[in-house]
Enzyme design. Structure first.
Site, PDB file in Angstrom:
ATOM      1  CE  LYS A 156      -4.128   1.832   2.106  1.00  0.00           C
ATOM      2  NZ  LYS A 156      -5.325   1.403   1.087  1.00  0.00           N
TER       3      LYS A 156
HETATM    4  C1  LIG Z   1      -6.452   0.582   0.801  1.00  0.00           C
HETATM    5  C2  LIG Z   1      -6.766   0.081  -0.542  1.00  0.00           C
HETATM    6  C3  LIG Z   1      -7.853  -0.977  -0.838  1.00  0.00           C
HETATM    7  C4  LIG Z   1      -8.764  -1.296   0.593  1.00  0.00           C
HETATM    8  O1  LIG Z   1      -8.148  -2.091   1.420  1.00  0.00           O
HETATM    9  P1  LIG Z   1      -8.683  -1.763   2.814  1.00  0.00           P
HETATM   10  O2  LIG Z   1      -7.496  -2.833   3.787  1.00  0.00           O
HETATM   11  O3  LIG Z   1      -9.873  -2.835   2.863  1.00  0.00           O
HETATM   12  O4  LIG Z   1      -8.867  -0.655   3.521  1.00  0.00           O
HETATM   13  C5  LIG Z   1      -8.328  -1.619  -1.660  1.00  0.00           C
HETATM   14  N1  LIG Z   1      -7.280  -1.208  -2.893  1.00  0.00           N
HETATM   15  C6  LIG Z   1      -6.365  -0.454  -2.943  1.00  0.00           C
HETATM   16  C7  LIG Z   1      -5.524  -0.067  -4.019  1.00  0.00           C
HETATM   17  C8  LIG Z   1      -6.009   0.209  -1.853  1.00  0.00           C
HETATM   18  O5  LIG Z   1      -4.749   1.116  -1.717  1.00  0.00           O
END
Ligand SMILES: *Cc1c(COP(=O)(O)O)cnc(C)c1O
Length: 313
Positions: A156
């Site tokens: 992320k």
């Molecule tokens: C943060 C994110 C999500 C959602 O993830 P969660 O852990 O459920 O908040 C989905 N796709 C992308 C590209 C993200 O950066």
């Protein structure tokens, strides 16, 4: 939405005033996008507040940093404590929590290894979910998600959001609330910041991690709830046209929570209303986070904060 401030931000082990949490313009992250981050919700329950899946979020932050060879001088436990400390110090719930680690002010070459790693945790008030009955009108984006051998989708990372921004801007300019990216083979991937689920013939489908998706914590929570409810789950590469012939579709994510899709490319999903499988999962999810159902998976970390009246989203 105006920026809603709080009093304190956690920085490398200390609480500092919100206005003092500043970096130099020549910091590595500003030029090369060298950051990893999390988005977490702290929910209000009757007479209590709890952070949703805190250790899982902090473990993912540590993983994201590891992928980018970014040494984090804190364990998952220490990072979790940092989050609790800042939430309790600011005394704001419900709230949104943003931990971030990045390459700071050091050397401005491409190689980040000589720039110091800075870790911050901020939070700000973020209101209770206002149940949306109408659903989202979305499109398939002309932009693809990250190819597997370019940017690691399982991290992320701030830089991944340049792709997300292209998807999101295009969607909104064309009158949709969100865009769905395909992977570089043309299979469904995910939204700009949400994982994607479809229902067809009573079976719940979601795109596997190999299709350039983030390993969403809401995604994994919904998979757990589906198993509990006895819903058949299939994780496989999905062709784009499944979006047009499915009975139900929804997004998951910390921001999106569980949001049903009313239409894709102006084609109605089912009859456009929230379908029964989406509703069952939606109701379980909100029951647990709002404390009307037991927290049977220990998803909430309690924090000692007096709960405010809901504020606008
Ligand atoms: C943060 C994110 C999500 C959602 O993830 P969660 O852990 O459920 O908040 C989905 N796709 C992308 C590209 C993200 O950066």
């Amino acid at each position: 939405m105006p920026i809603q401030t709080t009093t304190n931000i956690w920085h490398n082990g200390n609480l500092i005033p919100w206005d003092k949490a500043q970096i130099h313009v020549m910091s590595h992250v500003v030029h090369y996008g060298s950051s990893v981050f999390e988005g977490i919700r702290c929910y209000a329950q009757p007479n209590a507040a709890g952070i949703f899946r805190l250790p899982e979020h902090m473990a993912r932050l540590v993983d994201s940093a590891k992928i980018y060879r970014m040494p984090l001088p804190y364990t998952v436990e220490q990072l979790s404590t940092a989050v609790i400390d800042v939430v309790e110090a600011n005394g704001v719930a419900p709230c949104y929590i943003r931990p971030i680690a990045f390459r700071g002010y050091g050397e401005l070459g491409v190689n980040p290894l000589r720039s110091p790693v800075e870790v911050y945790v901020a939070n700000y008030p973020w209101g209770k979910y206002v149940p949306g009955t109408s659903g989202a009108d979305v499109c398939v984006s002309s932009w693809s998600r990250l190819a597997p051998n370019t940017m690691p989708a399982l991290a992320k990372a701030g830089a991944n959001y340049m792709n997300s921004q292209l998807i999101r801007m295009e969607a909104e300019i064309n009158g949709y609330s969100e865009g769905i990216g395909l992977d570089t083979n043309g299979y469904l991937s995910e939204g700009s910041g949400e994982n994607l689920f479809l229902v067809r013939g009573g079976v719940l489908y979601t795109t596997p991690l190999a299709n350039s998706v983030l390993n969403g914590i809401t995604r994994s929570s919904v998979l757990t709830l589906a198993k509990q409810l006895g819903i058949e789950v299939v994780e496989q590469a999905l062709p784009r046209e499944m979006l047009y012939i499915c009975d139900e579709a929804f997004f998951t994510g910390t921001a999106a929570e569980v949001t049903h899709l009313r239409s894709v490319d102006r084609i109605l999903v089912g009859d456009g209303t929230m379908g029964p499988i989406t509703k069952a999962l939606h109701d379980e999810f909100f029951g647990i986070v709002h404390g009307t159902l037991p927290d049977r998976y220990n998803w909430l970390t309690p924090v000692n904060v007096k709960v405010a009246e809901p504020v606008g989203v």
